[in-house]
Design a protein around this motif. Sequence first.
Motif, PDB file in Angstrom:
ATOM      1  N   CYS A  97       0.851  -1.191   0.000  1.00 47.41           N
ATOM      2  CA  CYS A  97       0.000   0.000   0.000  1.00 47.41           C
ATOM      3  C   CYS A  97       0.885   1.237   0.000  1.00 47.41           C
ATOM      4  O   CYS A  97       2.111   1.139   0.111  1.00 47.41           O
ATOM      5  N   VAL A  98       0.245   2.421  -0.120  1.00 46.75           N
ATOM      6  CA  VAL A  98       1.006   3.636  -0.386  1.00 46.75           C
ATOM      7  C   VAL A  98       1.302   4.499   0.843  1.00 46.75           C
ATOM      8  O   VAL A  98       2.011   5.502   0.729  1.00 46.75           O
ATOM      9  N   SER A  99       0.757   4.148   2.006  1.00 45.70           N
ATOM     10  CA  SER A  99       1.027   4.961   3.198  1.00 45.70           C
ATOM     11  C   SER A  99       0.868   4.129   4.468  1.00 45.70           C
ATOM     12  O   SER A  99       0.184   3.101   4.464  1.00 45.70           O
ATOM     13  N   LYS A 100       1.496   4.589   5.518  1.00 42.90           N
ATOM     14  CA  LYS A 100       1.331   3.919   6.810  1.00 42.90           C
ATOM     15  C   LYS A 100      -0.115   4.042   7.284  1.00 42.90           C
ATOM     16  O   LYS A 100      -0.645   3.128   7.915  1.00 42.90           O
ATOM     17  N   ASN A 101      -0.745   5.178   6.955  1.00 37.22           N
ATOM     18  CA  ASN A 101      -2.153   5.347   7.323  1.00 37.22           C
ATOM     19  C   ASN A 101      -3.039   4.329   6.610  1.00 37.22           C
ATOM     20  O   ASN A 101      -3.998   3.814   7.194  1.00 37.22           O
TER      21      ASN A 101
ATOM     22  N   VAL B 171       4.758  -1.040   2.680  1.00 39.24           N
ATOM     23  CA  VAL B 171       4.391   0.354   2.415  1.00 39.24           C
ATOM     24  C   VAL B 171       5.399   0.940   1.431  1.00 39.24           C
ATOM     25  O   VAL B 171       6.578   1.087   1.733  1.00 39.24           O
ATOM     26  N   ILE B 172       4.919   1.250   0.226  1.00 40.61           N
ATOM     27  CA  ILE B 172       5.738   1.864  -0.815  1.00 40.61           C
ATOM     28  C   ILE B 172       4.920   3.010  -1.402  1.00 40.61           C
ATOM     29  O   ILE B 172       3.914   2.775  -2.065  1.00 40.61           O
ATOM     30  N   PRO B 173       5.286   4.258  -1.152  1.00 38.66           N
ATOM     31  CA  PRO B 173       4.470   5.387  -1.618  1.00 38.66           C
ATOM     32  C   PRO B 173       4.506   5.537  -3.131  1.00 38.66           C
ATOM     33  O   PRO B 173       5.290   4.864  -3.821  1.00 38.66           O
ATOM     34  N   SER B 174       3.674   6.426  -3.644  1.00 41.76           N
ATOM     35  CA  SER B 174       3.711   6.757  -5.068  1.00 41.76           C
ATOM     36  C   SER B 174       5.048   7.431  -5.354  1.00 41.76           C
ATOM     37  O   SER B 174       5.305   8.535  -4.861  1.00 41.76           O
ATOM     38  N   CYS B 175       5.885   6.750  -6.106  1.00 41.55           N
ATOM     39  CA  CYS B 175       7.245   7.245  -6.339  1.00 41.55           C
ATOM     40  C   CYS B 175       7.317   8.136  -7.576  1.00 41.55           C
ATOM     41  O   CYS B 175       6.484   8.062  -8.477  1.00 41.55           O
ATOM     42  N   VAL B 176       8.331   8.973  -7.601  1.00 41.08           N
ATOM     43  CA  VAL B 176       8.529   9.950  -8.665  1.00 41.08           C
ATOM     44  C   VAL B 176       9.803   9.613  -9.420  1.00 41.08           C
ATOM     45  O   VAL B 176      10.822   9.257  -8.817  1.00 41.08           O
ATOM     46  N   ASP B 177       9.760   9.720 -10.731  1.00 41.53           N
ATOM     47  CA  ASP B 177      10.945   9.514 -11.563  1.00 41.53           C
ATOM     48  C   ASP B 177      11.876  10.715 -11.371  1.00 41.53           C
ATOM     49  O   ASP B 177      11.586  11.820 -11.831  1.00 41.53           O
ATOM     50  N   GLN B 178      12.966  10.493 -10.680  1.00 39.06           N
ATOM     51  CA  GLN B 178      13.889  11.585 -10.358  1.00 39.06           C
ATOM     52  C   GLN B 178      14.576  12.152 -11.597  1.00 39.06           C
ATOM     53  O   GLN B 178      15.154  13.245 -11.549  1.00 39.06           O
TER      54      GLN B 178
ATOM     55  N   LYS C 191      -4.282  19.727   6.399  1.00 41.43           N
ATOM     56  CA  LYS C 191      -4.228  18.561   7.281  1.00 41.43           C
ATOM     57  C   LYS C 191      -4.824  17.324   6.595  1.00 41.43           C
ATOM     58  O   LYS C 191      -5.676  17.429   5.731  1.00 41.43           O
ATOM     59  N   GLY C 192      -4.337  16.152   7.028  1.00 37.41           N
ATOM     60  CA  GLY C 192      -4.961  14.903   6.637  1.00 37.41           C
ATOM     61  C   GLY C 192      -4.573  14.357   5.289  1.00 37.41           C
ATOM     62  O   GLY C 192      -5.280  13.517   4.733  1.00 37.41           O
ATOM     63  N   ILE C 193      -3.440  14.798   4.727  1.00 44.51           N
ATOM     64  CA  ILE C 193      -3.007  14.287   3.425  1.00 44.51           C
ATOM     65  C   ILE C 193      -2.003  13.161   3.656  1.00 44.51           C
ATOM     66  O   ILE C 193      -0.794  13.382   3.791  1.00 44.51           O
ATOM     67  N   GLY C 194      -2.514  11.944   3.712  1.00 39.51           N
ATOM     68  CA  GLY C 194      -1.668  10.776   3.901  1.00 39.51           C
ATOM     69  C   GLY C 194      -0.749  10.906   5.099  1.00 39.51           C
ATOM     70  O   GLY C 194      -1.122  11.440   6.151  1.00 39.51           O
ATOM     71  N   ASP C 195       0.476  10.419   4.935  1.00 40.63           N
ATOM     72  CA  ASP C 195       1.485  10.528   5.988  1.00 40.63           C
ATOM     73  C   ASP C 195       2.192  11.880   5.971  1.00 40.63           C
ATOM     74  O   ASP C 195       2.937  12.218   6.892  1.00 40.63           O
ATOM     75  N   PHE C 196       1.950  12.674   4.916  1.00 45.89           N
ATOM     76  CA  PHE C 196       2.817  13.818   4.662  1.00 45.89           C
ATOM     77  C   PHE C 196       2.419  15.097   5.380  1.00 45.89           C
ATOM     78  O   PHE C 196       3.231  16.010   5.503  1.00 45.89           O
ATOM     79  N   SER C 197       1.185  15.203   5.843  1.00 51.02           N
ATOM     80  CA  SER C 197       0.803  16.398   6.601  1.00 51.02           C
ATOM     81  C   SER C 197       1.594  16.504   7.903  1.00 51.02           C
ATOM     82  O   SER C 197       1.726  17.587   8.470  1.00 51.02           O
TER      83      SER C 197
END
Length: 396
Positions: free
Chosen positions: A170-174, A190-197, A330-336
Amino acid sequence: MKSDTKRILFFVPEWPALASGVLHSQVLSVARFLSESGFECLFVGCEVSDEKATEAGKKVFDVYGIQAFIYGIHSEKHGYVGRLLTARKVYRLTQALVRSFRPTHVYSRSLVGSAYARRIAADSDVISIFDVRGASSEEVKLKRASGGLRYWYIRYLEKKEFRKADRLSCVSKNLRGYIGAQVGRKTISVIPSCVDQNKFFFDREARKEIRAGYGLADDCKLICYCGGLSAWQRVGDIISLFEKLTGSNTQYRFLFVTKQTQQLQKLLGTTTLSKESYFVESCAQDEVYRYLSAADAGIIMRDDTVVNNVASPIKIGEYLGCGLPIILTKGIGDFSELIPQAGIGLLLDEAVDLVGQVNAFMCRLDIEEVRNHCVKFSHEHFAIESYLQEYELLYS
């Protein structure tokens, strides 16, 4: 072929293989990374015609180096039922292909896909992987006031796949906590939506060029919104905030990067924002980094709901990869929690004065200093290379 080679069948017939940006950024890019890391990957998908299916298969191989079998039987009709029927057809058409490929794992990323991926895995006595991207039943409830029968049906299917898939990611600890609360499973990757660097990075020359083209002075603060105009993206609230900011400080400018330029221009025309205070751009995906590099901060606003609480918006990684600190709600996945803790963003308190919060944040912002922290955070949390160990465990 070595006998211990892991062979992953990516079974994703739910979306058209050419048109789906999600499919390319979150499935095929992962398949390419795993292929480059020693896994053998095969993609099975759909398109709306045999001609487009052939084109898609070629594109998948040319761009991602992945062998693909695309079937021209995708239909946009009948919503969920249509996707279910399409998945069933592809399941039947691929039986000989599966026997030939001899997968060790079968990947899926939706309730529809997981149901048939489990069948493929069971037929071959291998492992099914369900990559959970969100809380599907809660998304239904969000769209329909009470959820209705559809909500309960999707909730039933959701729990069924959470229980029966051999392994979950899944994409977040939440989201991991949400799944655990639903069915009691604890071992979830837990593997978030990754970005092509290689596609989202800071470009100093692009920053100079674009800001010069806009006629921006060095002390102008350019805040960027990049994304669509769906209601859940709260673009109206973002524009409202921008209106108030211009009233407090004439040095603010605003950049919108979106495919829906005409719709946005119409919306902006109903506001008090002067045409000199904002810029609207539409560009190819591989050009987005140039515009993000020109900005001084990125913004993302979401409602504090279960759907957003468990999410992992890829936009956050794209902003950070280009060196942008983030203004977020507030409340945006793990990132807030993670973004403010890392000192690379502002968590808005919507119960009090938003303008004062943004002004204070932007005034003390040293963009040159914070940019390096943003890029480093992006590499640590959004680069797919950082999750090789998790992938190796998931596909062990």
